[in-house]
Design a protein around this motif. Sequence first.
Motif, mmCIF file in Angstrom:
data_model
loop_
_atom_site.group_PDB
_atom_site.id
_atom_site.type_symbol
_atom_site.label_atom_id
_atom_site.label_comp_id
_atom_site.label_asym_id
_atom_site.label_seq_id
_atom_site.Cartn_x
_atom_site.Cartn_y
_atom_site.Cartn_z
ATOM 1 N N PRO A 41 0.951 -1.207 0.188
ATOM 2 C CA PRO A 41 0.047 0.018 -0.022
ATOM 3 C C PRO A 41 0.923 1.172 -0.075
ATOM 4 O O PRO A 41 1.909 1.126 0.444
ATOM 5 N N ARG A 42 0.324 2.461 -0.569
ATOM 6 C CA ARG A 42 0.971 3.499 -0.524
ATOM 7 C C ARG A 42 1.061 4.116 0.719
ATOM 8 O O ARG A 42 1.852 5.099 1.138
ATOM 9 N N GLN A 43 -0.089 4.110 1.465
ATOM 10 C CA GLN A 43 -0.354 4.391 2.801
ATOM 11 C C GLN A 43 -1.228 3.127 3.391
ATOM 12 O O GLN A 43 -2.014 2.954 3.131
ATOM 13 N N TYR A 76 10.003 3.889 11.187
ATOM 14 C CA TYR A 76 10.729 2.695 10.420
ATOM 15 C C TYR A 76 11.596 3.261 9.189
ATOM 16 O O TYR A 76 11.631 4.526 8.831
ATOM 17 N N LEU A 78 13.301 3.038 5.434
ATOM 18 C CA LEU A 78 12.637 2.623 4.280
ATOM 19 C C LEU A 78 13.824 2.036 3.268
ATOM 20 O O LEU A 78 14.510 2.573 2.664
ATOM 21 N N ASP A 79 14.412 0.894 3.900
ATOM 22 C CA ASP A 79 15.937 0.229 3.669
ATOM 23 C C ASP A 79 16.146 0.097 2.238
ATOM 24 O O ASP A 79 17.269 -0.070 1.947
ATOM 25 N N ARG A 80 15.140 -0.176 1.466
ATOM 26 C CA ARG A 80 15.420 -0.560 0.045
ATOM 27 C C ARG A 80 15.072 0.500 -0.924
ATOM 28 O O ARG A 80 14.946 0.468 -2.047
ATOM 29 N N ARG A 103 5.249 12.229 0.382
ATOM 30 C CA ARG A 103 5.649 11.311 1.515
ATOM 31 C C ARG A 103 6.098 10.016 0.863
ATOM 32 O O ARG A 103 6.037 8.797 1.358
ATOM 33 N N PRO A 105 8.689 7.100 -0.387
ATOM 34 C CA PRO A 105 9.896 6.617 0.210
ATOM 35 C C PRO A 105 11.383 6.873 -0.109
ATOM 36 O O PRO A 105 12.335 6.942 0.556
ATOM 37 N N THR A 113 6.646 6.760 8.540
ATOM 38 C CA THR A 113 6.092 7.097 9.722
ATOM 39 C C THR A 113 4.343 6.381 9.461
ATOM 40 O O THR A 113 4.048 6.621 8.409
ATOM 41 N N ASP A 132 2.437 0.181 5.850
ATOM 42 C CA ASP A 132 2.743 0.110 4.595
ATOM 43 C C ASP A 132 3.998 -0.201 3.908
ATOM 44 O O ASP A 132 4.629 0.251 3.011
ATOM 45 N N LEU A 134 7.664 -2.891 3.287
ATOM 46 C CA LEU A 134 7.861 -4.428 2.980
ATOM 47 C C LEU A 134 8.305 -5.008 4.156
ATOM 48 O O LEU A 134 8.624 -4.773 5.005
ATOM 49 N N THR A 137 11.277 -4.679 7.035
ATOM 50 C CA THR A 137 11.734 -3.371 7.432
ATOM 51 C C THR A 137 12.159 -3.072 8.719
ATOM 52 O O THR A 137 11.361 -3.456 9.731
HETATM 53 N N1 SAM Z 1 3.476 5.734 5.521
HETATM 54 C C1 SAM Z 1 4.891 6.123 5.478
HETATM 55 C C2 SAM Z 1 5.015 7.586 5.462
HETATM 56 O O1 SAM Z 1 4.093 8.460 4.930
HETATM 57 O O2 SAM Z 1 6.075 8.295 5.976
HETATM 58 C C3 SAM Z 1 5.538 5.557 4.180
HETATM 59 C C4 SAM Z 1 4.684 5.907 2.946
HETATM 60 S S1 SAM Z 1 5.498 5.442 1.459
HETATM 61 C C5 SAM Z 1 4.737 6.240 0.102
HETATM 62 C C6 SAM Z 1 5.091 3.671 1.461
HETATM 63 C C7 SAM Z 1 5.643 3.032 0.278
HETATM 64 O O3 SAM Z 1 7.013 2.966 0.425
HETATM 65 C C8 SAM Z 1 5.344 1.634 -0.071
HETATM 66 O O4 SAM Z 1 4.215 1.811 -0.950
HETATM 67 C C9 SAM Z 1 6.315 1.216 -0.814
HETATM 68 O O5 SAM Z 1 6.348 1.442 -2.350
HETATM 69 C C10 SAM Z 1 7.590 1.802 -0.189
HETATM 70 N N2 SAM Z 1 8.318 0.919 0.776
HETATM 71 C C11 SAM Z 1 7.963 0.009 1.635
HETATM 72 N N3 SAM Z 1 8.721 -0.446 2.582
HETATM 73 C C12 SAM Z 1 9.785 0.009 1.907
HETATM 74 C C13 SAM Z 1 11.138 -0.314 2.276
HETATM 75 N N4 SAM Z 1 11.547 -0.898 3.214
HETATM 76 N N5 SAM Z 1 12.271 -0.022 1.481
HETATM 77 C C14 SAM Z 1 11.931 1.007 0.377
HETATM 78 N N6 SAM Z 1 10.802 1.250 0.228
HETATM 79 C C15 SAM Z 1 9.715 0.859 0.737
#
Ligand code: SAM
Length: 167
Positions: A41-43, A76, A78-80, A103, A105, A113, A132, A134, A137
């Motif tokens: 999910p994006r959020q 968290y 977003l390590d990738r 917002r 990644p 967050t 939202d 992976l 994470t």
């Molecule tokens: N809710 C958080 C925020 O607003 O700070 C994150 C929003 S961000 C748009 C969520 C997206 O980050 C996911 O849809 C995915 O594409 C990407 N993502 C999730 N986990 C990740 C990870 N461990 N490393 C890199 N990208 C990640």
Amino acid sequence: MVRENEIRENEVAVTPPEPVDAGLTFIGRIRTPWNSRLLCPRQGRHDGPQCRIEIFAPWVPALAGVEAFERLEVLYWLDRSRRDLVLQSPASSGKVHGTFSLRSPVRPNPIGTSIVVLDGIEGNVLLVRGLDCLDGTPLLDLKPDRSLFKPIAPPQPGDFETGEPKG
Ligand code: SAM
């Protein structure tokens, strides 16, 4: 498809300084159903799938009291994510937005967050909804949702300071 590490039309990357993760300690790991950024999910949503937040030793005693809060704020790493874009095109339309107006990644310090609903606690594991990220994470921090939290420490002068009215 979008949201892998590609550069899109009009996006701008810079050469960032060598990343040093600011001395952060990963205090746990988040287990989610998502292994692909294209499916994540994006959020997060509060009626989404239940996810598990595993807390590592020696931090487990720090969970004392979290059960009192219906919602928690989760931070968290977003390590990738790539970390070098200053202008981004989320819709791949050629229209770009500054990283700090998004917002996404993709940011210099890829901190995510989410406010999650706490479903339960099993030992060192929190069962939550609203994430939202992976699977795998790294977890940076947990706090009560600020709208549910009343400071416990006694008041201090700055609590009552206000600024000049605007304009
Ligand atoms: N809710 C958080 C925020 O607003 O700070 C994150 C929003 S961000 C748009 C969520 C997206 O980050 C996911 O849809 C995915 O594409 C990407 N993502 C999730 N986990 C990740 C990870 N461990 N490393 C890199 N990208 C990640």
